[in-house]
Design an enzyme around this catalytic site. Structure first.
Site, PDB file in Angstrom:
ATOM      1  CE  LYS A 205       0.760  -7.853 -12.529  1.00  0.00           C
ATOM      2  NZ  LYS A 205       1.460  -6.543 -12.471  1.00  0.00           N
ATOM      3  CD  GLU A 211       5.538 -18.171  -1.818  1.00  0.00           C
ATOM      4  OE1 GLU A 211       6.433 -17.697  -1.116  1.00  0.00           O
ATOM      5  OE2 GLU A 211       5.332 -17.813  -3.006  1.00  0.00           O
ATOM      6  N   GLY A 266       1.048  -5.333  -6.895  1.00  0.00           N
ATOM      7  CA  GLY A 266       0.316  -6.337  -6.125  1.00  0.00           C
ATOM      8  C   GLY A 266      -0.427  -5.776  -4.931  1.00  0.00           C
ATOM      9  NE  ARG A 267       3.871  -1.825  -2.178  1.00  0.00           N
ATOM     10  CZ  ARG A 267       4.832  -2.220  -2.997  1.00  0.00           C
ATOM     11  NH1 ARG A 267       4.883  -3.486  -3.391  1.00  0.00           N
ATOM     12  NH2 ARG A 267       5.746  -1.379  -3.435  1.00  0.00           N
ATOM     13  CD  GLU A 352       5.579  -6.048  -1.000  1.00  0.00           C
ATOM     14  OE1 GLU A 352       5.786  -7.157  -0.469  1.00  0.00           O
ATOM     15  OE2 GLU A 352       4.726  -5.871  -1.896  1.00  0.00           O
ATOM     16  CG  HIS A 383      -8.275  -6.124  27.751  1.00  0.00           C
ATOM     17  ND1 HIS A 383      -8.519  -5.997  29.104  1.00  0.00           N
ATOM     18  CD2 HIS A 383      -9.263  -5.432  27.122  1.00  0.00           C
ATOM     19  CE1 HIS A 383      -9.630  -5.290  29.285  1.00  0.00           C
ATOM     20  NE2 HIS A 383     -10.092  -4.928  28.099  1.00  0.00           N
ATOM     21  CE  LYS A 503       9.036 -14.337  -4.770  1.00  0.00           C
ATOM     22  NZ  LYS A 503       8.216 -13.237  -5.361  1.00  0.00           N
TER      23      LYS A 503
END
Length: 543
Positions: A205, A211, A266-267, A352, A383, A503
């Site tokens: 954005k 990152e 964002g999510r 979050e 399993h 961050k």
């Protein structure tokens, strides 16, 4: 006001003590129609919550709680564009991203739906150009690969949805997703790609995310090393961002910048321009079907009575498990290999959103908020960790997800897959008593080991088939479930201040790693940085 001060909460606390000794075996034995009664349907999904440890009274008390905290009013406020994200002063309108063209949704007096569809139309035009070969790379070659660079919601959503809808994708296109700042992620994802035939989508954005921009700059260098001309960037890079200045500085033509708005978290952004890679993969028509499924669930959430409302029922039974039965986690178990990344996607969506310890007014929260969400695609998880769910000491509620029809019908595979869905929920609910174990002829010393207590709660979600529409509805179902739980706990489900401190500190530490200057952190962090400096230098010297 804290939720535990409400009369409905106190009533649930008292009720939990009264029913603590009840077993699902008894609840089903006393009500032969329980499996048919405790279910609801909406937007193509069936929810069976009969294996939750609830009685009719439990459900009524939970519904009373929802009404007392004002879930319906808070839902209307969100859907109406009110600024319910109080810490950031923003509206929360991801539902507008999938609204039809004629919907009327306003923020600060501005009609936002036309803007949403303008971006969708531009995305559609671009996706068709890439898919048809009309949009070509700098050398004139057709684009054969798409690399999406993002992190968090700009990565988890697109990765999950692409995997989920891979059956519908253009198999002549290779899709890759880069998120980790670990250089290995980028190196491995592009190892077999040709820069001349690769499109890179940079999703940020602000176009400043550490990152994402580190990986974007590496991708730019990778492209220019091969093509040798800065003009190539404009043909091989597009941006999903709102920062035109930074996009232009990077070398991307702002005509190829797809924006979104501050009322999109964002999510919650997969159905915005963040989904551009998905649209290119599956095509604009299927992407619109995906949005249609989300909107169908939005309508169900807004219109269905609480008693038949899928997100509300899932939210309330989850609160019962979490706050009154002592469960601290939720296992999400999709019986579809295509949905293998769905639990990871839900981790961000849920943890979050509701991983908060203060209320909307800033008071310390005095009840537990969001659960730990985890899981894996069935049958693989059976399993790996199902042993803990069946016979461990912790109560772990489960969400099972399955489909009536397979997209890849091979022999008896799908019947066996779905048999496991039904068997696992049955085993968790009813277990196996010592008497039943003995009847199998089990030697007495082994009886305790082969006994299953049961009474482990689960819900089952079923749809006809995994399609773009059913996936969209499933995602929206969990979005609204998370919202309802946040409304009950009284937290802000739409900020994420908890991700910021680390961050900020990382940006302070990064330049210290390659210098020999004095450190001013705590003794542990100083020692760790010192070790890294010494070993980093040794590695550099030997290379």
């Amino acid at each position: 006001m804290q939720v535990q001060t409400l009369e409905s909460w106190k009533a649930l606390q008292a009720h939990a003590k009264e029913v603590s000794g009840q077993h699902l075996r008894d609840l089903f034995a006393s009500d032969p129609q329980r499996g048919e009664r405790l279910r609801a349907e909406g937007a193509g999904w069936l929810l069976d919550y009969s294996k939750q440890r609830v009685t009719d009274q439990t459900l009524q008390l939970l519904l009373n709680l929802a009404r007392e905290v004002g879930v319906e009013q808070r839902s209307a406020a969100m859907l109406g564009g009110e600024k319910i994200n109080v810490t950031e002063g923003r509206a929360v309108l991801h539902t507008a991203l999938r609204a039809p063209r004629d919907a009327d949704i306003q923020v600060d007096g501005e009609h936002v739906v036309p803007e949403v569809h303008a971006v969708l139309d531009r995305m559609t035009e671009f996706a068709r150009a890439v898919r048809s070969g009309e949009w070509r790379g700098f050398t004139g070659e057709r684009l054969r690969a798409v690399v999406n660079i993002g992190i968090g919601g700009s990565d988890l959503g697109p990765v999950m949805a692409y995997e989920a809808l891979e059956h519908y994708s253009d198999r002549d296109l290779t899709l890759r997703f880069v998120s980790n700042v670990d250089g290995t992620d980028f190196a491995e994802k592009v190892r077999d790609l040709d820069p001349a035939t690769t499109l890179v989508i940079v999703s940020s954005k602000t176009f400043t995310t550490l990152e994402t921009m580190t990986n974007a700059r590496t991708a730019r260098a990778w492209l220019l090393d091969a093509l040798g001309d800065d003009r190539a960037v404009a043909r091989h890079f597009v941006a999903v961002s709102t920062n035109a200045d930074e996009v232009q500085k990077f070398g991307i033509d702002t005509a190829n910048m797809f924006g979104f708005w501050d009322w999109v978290g964002g999510r919650y952004s997969l159905d915005s321009a963040i989904g551009l890679s998905l649209m290119i993969a599956v095509g604009p028509e299927q992407f619109r079907e995906f949005l249609g499924g989300m909107h169908e669930m939005d309508c169900h959430f807004a219109e269905a009575p609480l008693e038949q409302n899928l997100p509300v029922l899932m939210a309330l039974t989850g609160i019962w498990n979490h706050n009154f039965l002592g469960a601290c986690s939720l296992a999400v178990l999709p019986y579809s290999q295509y949905l293998r990344s769905f639990p990871a996607y839900l981790q961000q969506l849920d943890m979050e959103s509701n991983g908060k310890s203060v209320t909307l007014s800033g008071e310390r929260l005095s009840v537990d908020s969001g659960p730990i969400v985890w899981g894996q695609a069935g049958t693989n998880g059976q399993h790996a960790f199902y042993q803990l769910i069946h016979q461990g000491t912790r109560l772990i509620p489960c969400d099972f997800i399955g489909f009536a029809r397979s997209l890849n019908p091979l022999g008896e595979h799908h019947d066996l897959l779905m048999a496991n869905v039904f068997a696992q929920s049955e085993a968790l609910a009813f277990g196996k008593t010592p008497e039943q174990v003995r009847q199998d002829g089990t030697p007495e010393p082994l009886v305790p080991h082969k006994t299953f207590e049961g009474n482990r709660p689960s819900s089952t979600l079923l749809a006809q088939q995994l399609t773009p529409r059913s996936l969209g509805a499933l995602i929206a179902l969990y979005e609204h479930k998370v919202f309802v739980q946040g409304a009950v706990w009284g937290v802000n489900s739409f900020d994420q201040w908890g991700v910021e401190l680390g961050k900020v500190l990382a940006q302070q530490i990064a330049p210290e790693l390659s210098s020999d200057g004095q450190l001013s952190h705590d003794s542990s962090t100083n020692a760790l940085i010192g070790w890294y400096r010494a070993n980093r230098s040794a590695s550099d010297a030997s290379s």
